[in-house]
Write a protein that holds these residues in place. Structure first.
Motif, mmCIF file in Angstrom:
data_model
loop_
_atom_site.group_PDB
_atom_site.id
_atom_site.type_symbol
_atom_site.label_atom_id
_atom_site.label_comp_id
_atom_site.label_asym_id
_atom_site.label_seq_id
_atom_site.Cartn_x
_atom_site.Cartn_y
_atom_site.Cartn_z
ATOM 1 N N ASP A 20 0.754 -1.209 -0.014
ATOM 2 C CA ASP A 20 0.067 0.044 -0.020
ATOM 3 C C ASP A 20 0.930 1.243 0.119
ATOM 4 N N ARG B 149 -2.388 6.936 -7.283
ATOM 5 C CA ARG B 149 -2.244 5.214 -7.735
ATOM 6 C C ARG B 149 -1.934 4.614 -6.248
ATOM 7 N N ASN B 150 -2.423 3.512 -6.319
ATOM 8 C CA ASN B 150 -1.398 2.590 -5.399
ATOM 9 C C ASN B 150 -1.730 1.205 -6.163
ATOM 10 N N SER C 209 -3.488 -1.591 -6.875
ATOM 11 C CA SER C 209 -4.539 -1.937 -8.085
ATOM 12 C C SER C 209 -5.430 -0.625 -8.340
ATOM 13 N N VAL C 210 -5.527 0.130 -7.645
ATOM 14 C CA VAL C 210 -6.668 1.323 -7.856
ATOM 15 C C VAL C 210 -5.978 2.410 -8.189
ATOM 16 N N GLU D 232 -7.057 6.509 -10.301
ATOM 17 C CA GLU D 232 -7.815 7.864 -10.808
ATOM 18 C C GLU D 232 -6.916 8.650 -11.387
ATOM 19 N N PHE E 14 -11.713 6.259 -12.923
ATOM 20 C CA PHE E 14 -11.293 5.328 -12.135
ATOM 21 C C PHE E 14 -10.793 3.985 -12.869
ATOM 22 N N ILE E 15 -9.765 3.472 -12.134
ATOM 23 C CA ILE E 15 -9.280 2.096 -12.620
ATOM 24 C C ILE E 15 -9.275 1.174 -11.326
ATOM 25 N N ASN E 16 -9.820 0.328 -11.319
ATOM 26 C CA ASN E 16 -10.051 -0.869 -10.111
ATOM 27 C C ASN E 16 -9.670 -2.124 -10.663
ATOM 28 N N ASN E 17 -8.471 -2.606 -10.630
ATOM 29 C CA ASN E 17 -8.292 -4.133 -10.832
ATOM 30 C C ASN E 17 -8.660 -4.142 -12.588
ATOM 31 N N GLN F 159 -10.700 -2.844 -14.347
ATOM 32 C CA GLN F 159 -12.070 -2.131 -14.773
ATOM 33 C C GLN F 159 -11.907 -0.621 -14.861
ATOM 34 N N ASN G 77 -14.018 2.955 -15.187
ATOM 35 C CA ASN G 77 -15.426 3.848 -15.008
ATOM 36 C C ASN G 77 -14.927 5.220 -15.124
#
Length: 145
Positions: free
Chosen positions: A50, A76-77, A79-80, A82, A110-113, A115, A117
């Protein structure tokens, strides 16, 4: 009706107006970013898997006609992440506190694993920028340029 006249002149006028509006909005958006134009403005203390980093795309910073500034900001971290188009009011001052500066989020990706949005704000709200941390660092970087 002549050979070149449109049976729907109102439709043509609306289409022309829409194209002009889209062109004007596209001209105000920041230019596409290259990897070397992103600057780290904040890095958290890293713990196990993290580590949050906050970036500003220095090539995207634009001064708007009203004096506000816009820029692409990213955090960013592992896996998530923006990427956000942020507008800053660098001169805003609160009468009730020592807060200085406001921000509003125009568009977010947003980018999450894996995906993705994307959200667009129709009437974005203004928020006071925090006194420290990643929001303040991005604000200071953008408004200082």
């Amino acid at each position: 009706m002549t050979k070149f006249s449109s049976p729907h002149p109102m439709r043509r006028t609306k289409l022309t107006s829409a194209l002009i509006l889209i062109s004007a909005l596209a001209a105000m958006l920041p230019a596409p970013a290259t990897a070397e134009s992103w600057v780290i403005v904040y890095k958290s203390t890293c713990s196990y898997n993290d580590c949050v980093k906050h970036y500003v795309d220095r090539d995207s910073i634009r001064t708007m006609p009203n004096g506000n500034k816009r820029a692409l900001v990213s955090w960013r971290n592992i896996s998530v992440g923006e990427i956000t188009l942020v507008e800053y009011d660098c001169d805003a001052k609160s009468f009730f506190s020592f807060a200085r500066g406001q921000q509003r989020f125009i568009q977010r990706k947003f980018i999450n694993n894996g995906q993705v949005n994307i959200t667009n704000e129709a009437k974005p709200k203004w928020y006071w920028v925090g006194q420290n941390g990643l929001e303040r660092n991005a604000f200071e970087y953008v408004c200082g340029r």
